[in-house]
Design a protein around this motif. Structure first.
Motif, PDB file in Angstrom:
ATOM      1  N   ARG A   1      -4.630  -8.712   3.548  1.00 59.22           N
ATOM      2  CA  ARG A   1      -3.644  -7.986   2.743  1.00 59.22           C
ATOM      3  C   ARG A   1      -4.330  -6.835   2.027  1.00 59.22           C
ATOM      4  N   ARG A   2      -3.699  -5.667   2.081  1.00 61.88           N
ATOM      5  CA  ARG A   2      -4.209  -4.485   1.376  1.00 61.88           C
ATOM      6  C   ARG A   2      -3.054  -3.829   0.638  1.00 61.88           C
ATOM      7  N   ASP A   3      -3.313  -3.403  -0.583  1.00 59.33           N
ATOM      8  CA  ASP A   3      -2.280  -2.727  -1.368  1.00 59.33           C
ATOM      9  C   ASP A   3      -2.528  -1.223  -1.352  1.00 59.33           C
TER      10      ASP A   3
ATOM     11  N   ALA B   1      -0.911   2.434  -3.252  1.00 56.40           N
ATOM     12  CA  ALA B   1       0.047   3.045  -4.170  1.00 56.40           C
ATOM     13  C   ALA B   1       0.200   4.499  -3.766  1.00 56.40           C
TER      14      ALA B   1
ATOM     15  N   PHE C   1       6.052  -3.588  -3.832  1.00 55.36           N
ATOM     16  CA  PHE C   1       5.951  -4.499  -4.969  1.00 55.36           C
ATOM     17  C   PHE C   1       5.971  -3.781  -6.306  1.00 55.36           C
ATOM     18  N   ASP C   2       5.978  -2.444  -6.264  1.00 56.26           N
ATOM     19  CA  ASP C   2       6.081  -1.742  -7.562  1.00 56.26           C
ATOM     20  C   ASP C   2       6.617  -0.348  -7.334  1.00 56.26           C
TER      21      ASP C   2
ATOM     22  N   ALA D   1       4.264   1.308  -4.781  1.00 56.61           N
ATOM     23  CA  ALA D   1       3.140   0.493  -4.313  1.00 56.61           C
ATOM     24  C   ALA D   1       3.622  -0.486  -3.262  1.00 56.61           C
ATOM     25  N   VAL D   2       2.905  -0.535  -2.151  1.00 52.73           N
ATOM     26  CA  VAL D   2       3.287  -1.452  -1.083  1.00 52.73           C
ATOM     27  C   VAL D   2       2.117  -2.370  -0.740  1.00 52.73           C
ATOM     28  N   ALA D   3       2.469  -3.570  -0.361  1.00 51.77           N
ATOM     29  CA  ALA D   3       1.459  -4.516   0.129  1.00 51.77           C
ATOM     30  C   ALA D   3       1.603  -4.587   1.646  1.00 51.77           C
TER      31      ALA D   3
ATOM     32  N   THR E   1       0.396  -6.298   5.201  1.00 48.21           N
ATOM     33  CA  THR E   1      -0.265  -7.459   5.809  1.00 48.21           C
ATOM     34  C   THR E   1      -0.678  -7.090   7.223  1.00 48.21           C
TER      35      THR E   1
END
Lengths: 358, 801
Positions: free
Chosen positions: B713-715, B717, B747-748, B763-765, B767
């Protein structure tokens, strides 16, 4: 050896006296640490003769093992006590309510329709549907209502403007036009039920301008009135869950059936309370009969070869009877208190296998 | 249709009690609504002889009566002015229930004098409004006898709910005939001997109809009767009429009412002295008026069948007679009318002018055409018997429509259609008892000539019904349905199943299922795209239920408003049902619609209370689409929801050009128009527009390949222009490496300090799911760069510093 016995007792007492993990570590260091008592005795072993060394070494090891074991035991005890203390401190008030979750409900009409479908599916019926907005032909003419006949007027029909091609448009007064549409579109044998909305211009204690009916239609070469009776007896007993529920068939009149019958189920009205069952009194619940030859012919079916039966009943009515709902008008008010009280949880799916009613 | 047992017995020779007769009638298809035993309530009341009546010592207007009631003599204090020694009255003993009030009579002391019962007025017994004094029985009735018996009230009243086909049973004789066929007695003969005419009728009759309305009155017979005396009718006749709720008026009028109910043969009598010349039966001209016997005046539209003299309309044929030529006390010469009028026109006239009459009830069901002349003779004789006078020769206009109908009944048809085996001789006996002329038919069957009074019998199935209803439906053995398949096939098709699943899915999401009218207020429908002109009811039940709803939402919003008014503002409702586009068979859509109003999460000690918002509605819509089998991964969101939604907080879920659903906040102006407070969010799903899944592969799922390697998993923004939709970022990221990117989730979303104005941070996560081997750090970084580049290219985004 009394010297070592004394040492052992002394060290075990220290371990046992440790009140917390820090105290226990202190006791461990005092016994087994680099400068600990047992370590000190171990260092002295080198000065002894091999024989003495073996003997005293074994004795010292026994003391060491005993102390180490005591430390482990005490450590577990203290850990357990510390956890107990922590959990005691974490106590919450479990009488507080859970997070709010909305509880959805199915309307009794939907649940009742699902029950109808489950029972009639067992008897080989499939579900047919048709439009609410109908024309005069499908609602009346094809069903052998002569123009101007009083039976037509008894229906309190809602009318819409005539269609562009001059047909008289109306809201279906019964689900029987679905019979007509089915027969026009399919060849016998036919076994359908048609649940749906119906409309009559009447609004009082026991009538609403919209209500629901389920229609049944069987067309083949051999089905007779005995089958109609068997089918409806089997249905009513299954639906109401009363194995010995008596049914009474009385001759009646509908333009689209011949012979026609009204059907009563057994009940009791003692003390003003309505109870279904074999109690000697009767309550009318549906109309039925053998499909009139004129209807078959109007729908393009050879009435000299095919015959069958049709029935129709009010869904609200049987739902009210089964579930003790007192007032028809409340079905359509969407009062959330009513919906929660009389509604059904979504997982309560009626089936013959799992049971129609919880 | 009401009649008393004794009236029935005037046509039926029977010993059967009322209960047995009621059971038989219901079994014959003549459903008994109730049997009223009028004697039961009056059982305690007996004839009392007032032996003495002295003034009450303490009251001027009261008398102390000694009343002989056969078994004893009791003291009664009575306030009636007509109480006197020697009279015979009706005595109510203590403990009896007074019918008019329902109170239990008790022994009492009235002004110091004991009273052990009561002498009753007619009103107290529920017989009439007469309350001037106590009943003063005429003649010399035996003391202690039952008053009910004396007054002829021990005659049960039977009320039958007639089905519209049984015109013949709108007369007592028809009912007697059915009972006789069912074995409850013997039908008595009916005398209808012609009354010889002594002179030519003073009044003549002509039928005057255009060709297309010839059937309005096929035959009209009548005669003049002169020298009649029209006083009150005899007691027996008055009692019969009173028993069925008719008010006795005069002998002539009572005779017409009696024959109407006794023989189902409505008649009319004109006072000849009030007629201007002869009678013409014709269609009314527009604007003609008639003052009817019911005291009302009617202006005719034209086309009604009327009977007119030279001056005016004298009667609305088959519906109601005219006031002008009605018979009264001074009537000495009458003209008796016995005619056939077309059922459809009669019904139309009655409906058009809102007149329900005993005549209309019978004419619109269809009278026995062969009974016109006999009816006239019977009525004539009755008039002569009760009113005196002499009859003219009959006048006849038109002709009795004739033609005997014969229908074949195959010997086995009762069994193959009715399911019950009735031997042919028994079939024959039943049909003959009902008045059919039966002869031998082909192949051992029967040929039945239909009696003239049974216009409802047309074919073989009708004969089967006649045999079966007399035999009794109880005799039909219940036969189980033949099982078509060992394992029953599904009853629902995939489309129907969707509706059922959508209901349970929405209820599982916490919504309550409502069922609301298919109607709505046309003014409110305008908020929801308006109504096709063909969807406006011509005769709505109420002005606010005058159109077929174009959307379910309007009714649900109003329901939410009603719940809020009751103190329950937080409500989630849905309905699966029709929305109406146009008046064609395909012009209605099956919709799953719902709303949430007020709080989505109510105030609670865990926190997190919040109002409903557009995402609640979107989730509901997506849940329905998911259960309906829509390809949810391929759905696109567009922002072109119709204008009953908030323009900035609504959307459509679509597959290319096809809108499957729409959702959003309800437009505040719409809520305002419906008088409901917001916020309210709603959704509408077109269940039939969801494509049916392709069934080529059957129910088998694609093979599941589980990767043995851990997902990574990498976030990220991204900073983009505030107007850029998050969905574009997600799609770009997902498309950056289709083999590795398994999921992208937002997620944000942030706007404010640290992000320049007019832009936002999303911001996205992401997978990544390696399938072949564990990824190395450089490989992961490489995918990251591809994602950043793809998002930047699609949206102009930069990575947030």
């Amino acid at each position: 050896m009394t010297e070592l016995d004394g040492l052992k007792d002394e060290l075990l007492a220290q371990v046992g006296a440790a009140g917390d993990l820090a105290g226990l570590e202190e006791a461990r260091l005092a016994a087994l640490g680099k400068k600990g008592r047992i370590t000190g005795f171990m260092k002295d072993l080198g000065a002894l003769s091999p024989e003495e060394r073996r003997e005293r070494g074994a004795a010292l090891n026994a003391v060491k093992d005993a102390v180490a074991e005591a430390i482990e035991r005490r450590k577990a005890e203290l850990g357990r006590a510390a956890l107990d203390a922590r959990l005691q401190a974490e106590r919450v008030d479990v009488t507080l309510p859970v997070r709010p979750e909305a509880e959805g409900r199915l309307h009794p009409i939907s649940q009742t329709m699902d029950e109808l479908v489950a029972i009639f599916a067992e008897m080989g019926f499939s579900v047919a549907e048709g439009p609410d907005v109908e024309d005069d032909f499908h609602n009346f003419t094809a069903l052998n209502f002569p123009p101007g006949h009083p039976a037509r007027e008894m229906h309190d029909t809602f009318y819409l403007p005539d269609s562009a091609d001059g047909r008289r448009m109306l809201l279906r007064t019964h689900t029987s036009p679905v019979q007509v549409r089915t027969m026009l579109n399919r060849k016998p044998p036919i076994r359908i039920i048609a649940p749906g909305r119906t409309y009559r211009s009447d609004y009082d204690m026991t009538h609403t301008p919209m209500f629901h009916q389920v229609e049944g239609l069987v067309i083949d070469e051999t089905t007779h009135m005995g089958h109609l009776k068997g089918c409806l007896i089997d249905f009513c007993r299954a639906f109401f869950g009363i194995d010995d529920l008596p049914l009474r068939f009385r001759p009646s009149f509908f333009p689209f059936t011949e012979p026609s019958a009204e059907v009563d189920i057994g009940c009791s009205r003692k003390g003003g309370e309505l109870k279904l069952g074999n109690y000697g009194d009767w309550l009318e619940i549906l109309g039925c009969g053998m499909v009139h030859p004129n209807v078959l012919e109007a729908c393009g079916i050879d009435s000299t070869r095919y015959q069958g039966f049709a029935f129709g009943m009010g869904i609200e009515r049987i739902a009210m009877l089964k579930y003790g709902i007192p007032d028809l008008r409340t079905f359509f008010e969407a009062d959330l208190r009513w919906l929660k009280h009389y509604g059904f949880v979504p997982l309560d799916v009626p089936s013959v296998a799992a049971g129609l009613t919880r | 249709m009401k009649f008393t047992l004794s009236w029935l017995k005037s046509h039926l020779d029977t010993d059967a009690p009322a209960e047995r007769i009621a059971e038989a009638l219901t079994a014959l298809g003549l459903e008994v609504e109730e049997v009223v035993d009028r004697a039961r309530a009056l059982a305690p009341f007996v004839v009392g002889h007032v032996v003495s009546a002295e003034k009450h010592p303490n009251a001027d207007k009261l008398r102390v009566c000694m009343v002989d009631i056969g078994t004893s003599t009791v003291q009664v204090v009575c306030g009636a002015p007509n109480a006197r020694a020697g009279m015979k009255g009706v005595f109510a003993p203590p403990g009896s229930v007074i019918p008019a009030t329902g109170t239990v009579l008790e022994k009492g002391v009235i002004r110091g004098v004991e009273s052990a019962g009561m002498l009753c007025s007619e009103r107290e017994l529920g017989l009439s409004d007469e309350h001037e004094g106590i009943i003063d029985l005429p003649g010399d009735p035996p003391v202690g006898a039952s008053f009910a018996t004396l007054a002829g009230l021990d005659d049960p009243l039977i009320d039958v709910a007639l089905t519209p086909d049984r015109a013949d049973c709108a007369g007592v004789r028809g009912i007697a005939r059915d009972l006789a066929a069912a074995g409850l007695g013997t039908l008595k003969p009916l005398a209808a001997d012609p009354v010889p005419g002594r002179f030519p009728s003073a009044v003549k009759v002509a039928l005057d109809f255009p060709e297309e309305a010839r059937d309005a009155c096929p035959v009209f017979v009548g005669r003049t009767i002169r020298g009649v005396r029209n006083g009150p009718s005899p007691r027996w006749l008055q009692d019969r009429l009173l028993a069925i709720g008719l008010r006795p008026i005069s002998a002539l009028v009572d005779i017409t009412n009696f024959v109407t109910h006794d023989l189902c043969r409505p008649l009319h009598v004109f006072d000849v002295d009030k007629l201007a010349g002869d009678l013409t039966v014709r269609l009314a001209r527009p604007g003609e008026t008639v003052a009817a016997l019911n005291g009302k005046a009617y202006t005719l539209q034209g086309g009604e069948t009327v009977i007119a003299d030279a001056a005016r309309v004298q009667s609305l044929a088959g519906v109601v007679g005219g006031e002008e030529s009605g018979c009264g006390e001074g009537t000495t010469t009458v003209f008796l009318e016995v005619a056939l009028f077309d059922p459809v026109r009669t019904a139309q006239t009655g409906r058009r002018h809102g007149i329900d009459s005993d005549a209309r009830y019978r004419f619109e069901r269809g009278l026995d055409p062969a009974f016109v002349v006999a009816g006239m003779e019977i009525a004539t004789r009755m008039i002569l018997d009760l009113c005196g006078g002499e009859a003219s020769e009959p006048v006849i206009a038109g002709a009795v429509p004739g033609g005997e109908r014969r229908i074949a009944l195959r010997p086995d048809r009762v069994r193959t259609l009715g399911g019950v085996d009735v031997p042919v001789p028994e079939q024959r006996r039943i049909l003959e008892a009902l008045g059919f002329q039966v002869s031998d038919g082909p192949d051992g069957g029967l040929l039945a000539g239909v009696p003239s009074w049974r216009a409802d019998v047309h074919g073989e199935a009708d004969l089967v019904e006649e045999v079966m209803r007399v035999k009794g439906f109880d005799a039909i053995p219940a036969t189980p349905m033949e099982r078509l398949e060992t394992v029953a096939r599904p009853a629902l098709d995939p489309q129907q199943r969707r509706g059922a699943l959508a209901r349970r899915a929405l209820a599982a999401r916490g919504l309550l299922e409502a069922v609301t009218w298919s109607f709505m207020d046309g003014r409110n429908a305008a908020f929801f795209g308006g109504v096709h002109p063909g969807m406006r009811l011509l005769n709505p039940i109420a002005s606010d239920l005058d159109v077929m709803r174009p959307s379910i939402l309007g009714n649900l919003i109003q329901a939410a408003g009603r719940n809020a008014d009751r103190g329950f503002p937080d409500v989630g409702l849905f309905e699966v049902g029709p929305a109406f586009r146009e008046p064609t068979p395909d012009g209605q859509d099956v919709m799953a619609a719902g709303l949430r109003a007020g709080g989505a999460v109510p105030r609670n000690w865990h926190g997190g209370a919040r109002a409903v918002d557009v995402y609640d509605a979107k989730a509901d819509a997506m849940a329905v689409l998911e259960i309906a089998g829509a390809p949810s991964a391929n759905l696109q969101v567009s922002t072109d929801a119709p204008d009953w939604y908030h323009p900035g907080r609504s959307g459509c879920l679509r597959l290319g050009p096809t809108v499957l659903a729409r959702f959003g906040e309800i437009h505040p102006a719409v809520l305002d128009g419906l008088g409901v407070s917001g916020p309210v969010v709603g959704f509408e799903v077109f269940l039939e527009r969801v494509p049916q899944p392709k069934r080529k592969a059957g129910p088998a799922r694609p093979l599941l390949r589980l990767s043995p390697f851990q997902p990574i998993r990498r976030d990220f923004a991204f900073v983009v222009d505030a107007g850029v939709e998050a969905d574009r970022i997600v799609r770009a990221a997902r498309g950056a490496d289709k083999a590795l990117v398994a999921d992208v989730s937002v997620f944000d979303v942030y706007q404010g300090p640290g992000v320049e104005s007019g832009r936002k941070s999303v911001a996205v996560a992401v997978t990544l799911q390696p399938l072949e081997r564990t990824l190395t750090e450089p490989e992961i970084d490489g995918v990251g760069q591809k994602i950043v580049a793809a998002v930047a290219k699609a949206t102009g985004a930069s990575l947030r510093a």
